[in-house]
Write a protein that holds these residues in place. Structure first.
Motif, PDB file in Angstrom:
ATOM      1  N   ILE A 191       0.854  -1.186   0.000  1.00 49.37           N
ATOM      2  CA  ILE A 191       0.000   0.000   0.000  1.00 49.37           C
ATOM      3  C   ILE A 191       0.888   1.234   0.000  1.00 49.37           C
ATOM      4  N   PRO A 192       0.800   2.101  -0.999  1.00 43.12           N
ATOM      5  CA  PRO A 192       1.684   3.270  -1.063  1.00 43.12           C
ATOM      6  C   PRO A 192       1.342   4.293   0.007  1.00 43.12           C
ATOM      7  N   GLN A 193       2.345   4.973   0.489  1.00 45.19           N
ATOM      8  CA  GLN A 193       2.158   6.027   1.481  1.00 45.19           C
ATOM      9  C   GLN A 193       2.634   7.370   0.937  1.00 45.19           C
ATOM     10  N   VAL A 199      -1.357   7.283  -4.777  1.00 44.44           N
ATOM     11  CA  VAL A 199      -2.354   6.390  -4.193  1.00 44.44           C
ATOM     12  C   VAL A 199      -3.474   6.127  -5.193  1.00 44.44           C
ATOM     13  N   TYR A 218      -6.874  -4.649   5.541  1.00 46.73           N
ATOM     14  CA  TYR A 218      -6.330  -3.419   6.110  1.00 46.73           C
ATOM     15  C   TYR A 218      -7.282  -2.234   6.002  1.00 46.73           C
ATOM     16  N   ILE A 221      -5.943   1.113   7.367  1.00 44.85           N
ATOM     17  CA  ILE A 221      -4.989   1.868   6.542  1.00 44.85           C
ATOM     18  C   ILE A 221      -5.720   2.573   5.408  1.00 44.85           C
ATOM     19  N   LEU A 225      -6.301   6.961   3.863  1.00 42.20           N
ATOM     20  CA  LEU A 225      -5.395   7.134   2.733  1.00 42.20           C
ATOM     21  C   LEU A 225      -5.923   8.180   1.762  1.00 42.20           C
ATOM     22  N   HIS A 397      -1.008  17.829   6.566  1.00 40.28           N
ATOM     23  CA  HIS A 397      -2.080  16.829   6.516  1.00 40.28           C
ATOM     24  C   HIS A 397      -3.331  17.427   5.854  1.00 40.28           C
TER      25      HIS A 397
END
Length: 550
Positions: A191-193, A199, A218, A221, A225, A397
């Motif tokens: 899973i890319p962050q 994403v 998940y 997560i 995202l 964020h």
């Protein structure tokens, strides 16, 4: 026990077909829930249908929606398990066939129970080889049997009637997801962050079955995202929300049992339990309030379907709730609250977003989404609020979240994004906007602002004409904050004429918290006009608004 003949002769096309069917079923269940929300609930909510019959109808929709979500989540876990079984059994069959080839090549004989024998009078080396092959065949049959039993039992756990006594179904679904992740070796590292665009590209490139694997394994997560579609984040976060509520209920019951056990033994012996019970009760009430804000039952006419775009109870807790689908809305507003707002305040904050959404309808904005972004730890007190670190930490964020809205938005729909900051929240907005490219907004609104670490609206990156500010009568926060949050030194505040923003009226509003009053809706209506691009309808004290959007 898997026999030699069963493993040797097995064909796995049926397992492959079963995995595909379960994946298709999960898709259908998920789609049914989405269609129920958008095709049934949304029109009913928009119609303003109210009364006893409406309440009963909405409650029924809520129950069915919950059942569909739960069934879809559990169904997502079946296909990976069946695929895992097929992979393990194929591998075991390959090893067995190679061993049987050795049996034939060495002129040995294998019987149905897997024992390998050498011809009568064979030399010791042949006898030893037969014994070694017997052991190897036995091992592979045991391996196949273990895989068959393990996966079969796991699939059985996903059945609705397998929910254990005393465990709520959402908690069970979350536990099942962790089990599937382990057995099916679903790697969270895939899973890319990175950026929301990365994403979005990753998710778009996955097949439906792959998406289901990550959803069941998940959800915690995926729910946070940026760059995933709103419906995906909503589904993932509701799994976590349900499991969290169950966990809080259990912990609360355990603490009450501890308190009952020590009551009367020694003076003050139960104080620590009482404190913890109060904490858990407040947190559980907040979770229940959040869940109620996601239900279809409206608080009044014109309420939209809601989406849970972020959820966590870590620290002060976080919640991001959208009223209306931001991926398809022509107008989107992101509201950032200020000092003292925590997870326990989610009800009031979401209600503000609902009121703003309803007001937008009055300006021809039915295709609007208003989002409450409690996505950072707000300052708990005025002393903490004088420290800008909360805003500096939150700014990236917020920027990533707005980037994510852009990344997932339907290109066929028009797109206009407004970011609204209240009180300390406007400082968060200012911190994000002062860095080029960090806050991709079209309009910025600051109400009750103590300052934005800027002394000119032009520094916020959207053009002076697209910066809007307001200060209600008797709101002293801008006065006090003006001594700390103007930049680069104490000076111009956002509601000063010199700041260069459009200052709109707040007639009837008093103090620091009435900017969304429905009794005195001047400020509320002005904000609704801004987010729908009806700049000509904004009542200004001063400023130069841009032309109204078509």
């Amino acid at each position: 026990m898997v026999t030699l003949a069963q493993l040797r002769d097995a064909g796995f096309n049926a397992l492959d077909a079963a995995a595909r069917e379960w994946s298709a079923l999960a898709t259908d269940l998920d789609g049914a829930g989405t269609r129920a929300a958008s095709g049934i609930a949304a029109p009913l909510l928009a119609s303003g249908w109210t009364g006893a019959d409406a309440d009963a109808g909405y409650r029924t929709l809520d129950r069915q929606d919950n059942e569909l979500r739960l069934a879809a989540q559990e169904a997502c876990g079946v296909a990976p398990l069946v695929e895992t079984a097929a992979t393990e059994l194929r591998a075991a069959q390959g090893v067995l066939l190679a061993l049987l080839a050795d049996v034939s090549r060495y002129g040995l004989t294998v019987v149905d129970d897997g024992r390998v024998t050498a011809p009568s009078g064979a030399e010791a080396t042949e006898q030893m080889r037969a014994a070694e092959l017997t052991t190897a065949i036995s091992d592979v049959l045991v391996r196949a049997a273990e895989a068959d039993t393990l996966v079969g039992d796991a699939v059985g756990r996903l059945a609705p009637d397998a929910v254990r006594d005393g465990m709520d179904r959402w908690a069970d679904a979350a536990a099942d997801g962790r089990m599937v992740a382990t057995l099916a070796s679903i790697d969270a590292g895939q899973i890319p962050q990175g950026s929301p665009e990365a994403v979005r590209a990753w998710w778009s490139g996955l097949a439906e079955g792959e998406r289901q694997r990550f959803m069941v394994a998940y959800p915690q997560i995926l729910g946070g995202l940026d760059g995933l579609p709103a419906v995906v984040r909503d589904r993932a976060n509701r799994v976590v929300l349900g499991a969290t509520e169950d966990a809080l209920r259990k912990e609360l019951a355990a603490e009450r049992a501890k308190l009952e056990a020590v009551t009367g033994r020694t003076r003050g012996s139960g104080v620590r339990f009482i404190v913890r019970i109060d904490e858990l009760t407040a947190r559980l009430d907040a979770v229940k309030d959040l869940r109620s804000r996601l239900d279809f039952a409206p608080d009044g006419p014109g309420t939209a379907v809601s989406y849970l775009l972020g959820f966590s109870t870590q620290g002060d807790g976080k919640a991001v709730v959208a009223v209306g689908d931001p991926d398809r809305a022509r107008n989107t507003a992101v509201f950032v609250p200020g000092m003292g707002v925590g997870f326990e305040d989610v009800r009031d904050q979401v209600d503000r977003a609902r009121d703003l959404w309803t007001a937008a309808r009055g300006f021809g904005g039915p295709d609007t989404s208003t989002i409450t972004w409690i996505g950072y730890d707000t300052p708990d007190s005025l002393t903490h609020a004088l420290n800008p670190d909360h805003a500096k930490d939150a700014a990236p964020h917020l920027g990533a979240f707005v980037d994510g809205l852009r990344a997932t938005h339907d290109p066929a729909a028009g797109e206009h994004v407004t970011v609204i900051g209240h009180s300390y929240g406007s400082l968060v907005v200012g911190e994000a906007a002062r860095t080029p490219g960090r806050l991709p907004a079209d309009d910025i609104v600051a109400v009750g602002s103590p300052g934005m670490h800027a002394n000119d609206a032009a520094q916020l990156g959207v053009g002076r004409e697209h910066v809007w500010v307001a200060r209600a009568e008797d709101d002293m926060v801008p006065v006090v904050g003006g001594m700390a949050y103007t930049a680069p030194v104490v000076g111009v505040t956002p509601t000063d004429r010199e700041f260069g923003a459009n200052r709109f009226t707040t007639e009837g509003a008093n103090g620091h918290s009435e900017y969304w009053s429905t009794k005195h809706p001047d400020s509320l209506d002005n904000q609704a006009a801004i987010i729908t691009g009806r700049y000509d309808r904004v009542r200004l004290m001063w400023g130069t608004p841009p032309p109204a959007r078509e």
